[in-house]
Every structure is written in structure tokens, then in C-alpha cells.
Scaffold this motif. Structure first.
Motif, mmCIF file in Angstrom:
data_model
loop_
_atom_site.group_PDB
_atom_site.id
_atom_site.type_symbol
_atom_site.label_atom_id
_atom_site.label_comp_id
_atom_site.label_asym_id
_atom_site.label_seq_id
_atom_site.Cartn_x
_atom_site.Cartn_y
_atom_site.Cartn_z
ATOM 1 N N ARG A 137 0.836 -1.218 0.000
ATOM 2 C CA ARG A 137 0.000 0.000 0.000
ATOM 3 C C ARG A 137 0.863 1.258 0.000
ATOM 4 O O ARG A 137 0.588 2.217 -0.723
ATOM 5 C CB ARG A 137 -0.942 0.014 1.208
ATOM 6 N N ASN A 138 1.916 1.253 0.823
ATOM 7 C CA ASN A 138 2.799 2.426 0.880
ATOM 8 C C ASN A 138 3.506 2.652 -0.454
ATOM 9 O O ASN A 138 3.603 3.791 -0.921
ATOM 10 C CB ASN A 138 3.822 2.263 2.006
ATOM 11 N N ALA A 139 3.970 1.579 -1.062
ATOM 12 C CA ALA A 139 4.624 1.697 -2.368
ATOM 13 C C ALA A 139 3.615 2.147 -3.420
ATOM 14 O O ALA A 139 3.924 2.947 -4.305
ATOM 15 C CB ALA A 139 5.271 0.372 -2.754
ATOM 16 N N ARG A 140 2.409 1.634 -3.320
ATOM 17 C CA ARG A 140 1.354 1.995 -4.275
ATOM 18 C C ARG A 140 1.011 3.484 -4.169
ATOM 19 O O ARG A 140 0.780 4.149 -5.180
ATOM 20 C CB ARG A 140 0.111 1.132 -4.019
ATOM 21 N N THR A 141 1.001 4.016 -2.956
ATOM 22 C CA THR A 141 0.733 5.437 -2.755
ATOM 23 C C THR A 141 1.778 6.282 -3.487
ATOM 24 O O THR A 141 1.434 7.250 -4.162
ATOM 25 C CB THR A 141 0.707 5.787 -1.250
ATOM 26 N N ALA A 142 3.030 5.889 -3.383
ATOM 27 C CA ALA A 142 4.092 6.610 -4.095
ATOM 28 C C ALA A 142 3.868 6.534 -5.603
ATOM 29 O O ALA A 142 3.975 7.548 -6.306
ATOM 30 C CB ALA A 142 5.456 6.047 -3.726
ATOM 31 N N ALA A 143 3.549 5.342 -6.091
ATOM 32 C CA ALA A 143 3.313 5.180 -7.531
ATOM 33 C C ALA A 143 2.116 6.014 -7.978
ATOM 34 O O ALA A 143 2.158 6.649 -9.036
ATOM 35 C CB ALA A 143 3.099 3.706 -7.871
ATOM 36 N N ASP A 144 1.060 6.015 -7.173
ATOM 37 C CA ASP A 144 -0.129 6.806 -7.506
ATOM 38 C C ASP A 144 0.162 8.309 -7.514
ATOM 39 O O ASP A 144 -0.503 9.061 -8.218
ATOM 40 C CB ASP A 144 -1.271 6.507 -6.529
ATOM 41 N N ASN A 145 1.162 8.717 -6.722
ATOM 42 C CA ASN A 145 1.558 10.122 -6.679
ATOM 43 C C ASN A 145 2.566 10.474 -7.772
ATOM 44 O O ASN A 145 3.097 11.586 -7.801
ATOM 45 C CB ASN A 145 2.131 10.471 -5.303
ATOM 46 N N GLY A 146 2.854 9.506 -8.644
ATOM 47 C CA GLY A 146 3.728 9.778 -9.781
ATOM 48 C C GLY A 146 5.206 9.615 -9.525
ATOM 49 O O GLY A 146 6.023 10.040 -10.341
ATOM 50 N N THR A 147 5.558 9.017 -8.392
ATOM 51 C CA THR A 147 6.972 8.784 -8.116
ATOM 52 C C THR A 147 7.250 7.287 -8.111
ATOM 53 O O THR A 147 6.363 6.476 -7.815
ATOM 54 C CB THR A 147 7.396 9.378 -6.757
#
Length: 130
Positions: A99-109
Motif C-alpha cells: 500500500r505504501n509503495a502503491r501510494t508513491a506510484a499513484d503520486n507519480g513517483t
């Protein structure tokens, strides 16, 4: 680049998991241990794919998100096939890291996947008896 020890450790743990899971188990326990071992090996491959995506220059956060989706689906399947407090805790920790990694990906990083790799290693450990 991510440490090759992490990748090697995840790969070696996954490779030895199926055999180790069968030691000292009753027939029903063997099925559950085998399901856990197979899923942990699949997750280890998924994590390796994720590390490759993130480690390659120029890949998009969407590629990482796709790899994270595969891990999430495999964890869902594991939750449906196995039980046990240790497995549940390891799955929860891995889901949190995803989930934490997905949040970063969703934020474009591009996400830091090191916590995902470590959590996958913990899952591998709890799926191997002894």
C-alpha cells in the motif's frame, strides 16, 4: 539499485520453500503449507519483477503500480487458502508495504520497494516450518 543480497535472499528462500513446507505435516497441514509455500514463491517472483521495474531507468510509476497489483492479488489468494496467526501477520505487513509503495506510484513517483522485499522475505520465513 537495490542490494543483490535482498534479491538473492528472496529467490533462495522461495526456491527452498516447497520442500521445507512438506516436512513433518499431516495431510491437511501439507495442503495448507504447500499453498502457503507456492504463494510465497509467487510473491517472491512478483517482488523480483517489481524490483526490476523500479531498478530500470526510465520506467514509469505505472509499471510499478502494475507489479504491485500482482502482489496484492497473490496476497488475496493466500489469505483465502491458508490460516494461522503468523501467516496473517506476515500477509498484513506485506500488504502495508505494498500500500505504501502503491501510494508513491499513484503520486507519480517511483516507489522505494525495499520494505516490500523485506516483508516478502518475512512471509517466506513463516511459510516454511521449523
Amino acid at each position: 539499485m537495490y542490494p543483490s543480497r535482498t534479491r538473492l535472499g528472496v529467490a533462495l528462500a522461495a526456491a527452498g520453500l516447497s520442500t521445507a513446507a512438506l516436512v513433518g505435516c499431516s495431510a491437511g497441514a501439507v495442503d495448507k503449507a504447500l499453498d502457503c509455500a507456492q504463494t510465497a514463491a509467487t510473491v517472491a517472483r512478483d517482488v523480483q519483477d517489481l524490483q526490476n521495474v523500479v531498478g530500470n531507468a526510465g520506467n514509469s510509476p505505472q509499471d510499478a503500480a502494475t507489479a504491485l497489483d500482482r502482489i496484492s492479488q497473490d496476497l488475496k489468494n493466500l489469505g483465502e487458502k491458508t490460516s494461522g496467526a503468523d501467516v496473517s501477520k506476515a500477509v498484513d505487513e506485506l500488504q502495508k508495504a505494498v500500500r505504501n509503495a502503491r501510494t508513491a506510484a499513484d503520486n507519480g513517483t517511483v516507489p522505494d520497494v525495499t520494505p516490500v522485499a523485506y516483508a516478502a522475505g518475512a512471509l517466506t520465513k513463516v511459510c516454511a516450518p521449523g
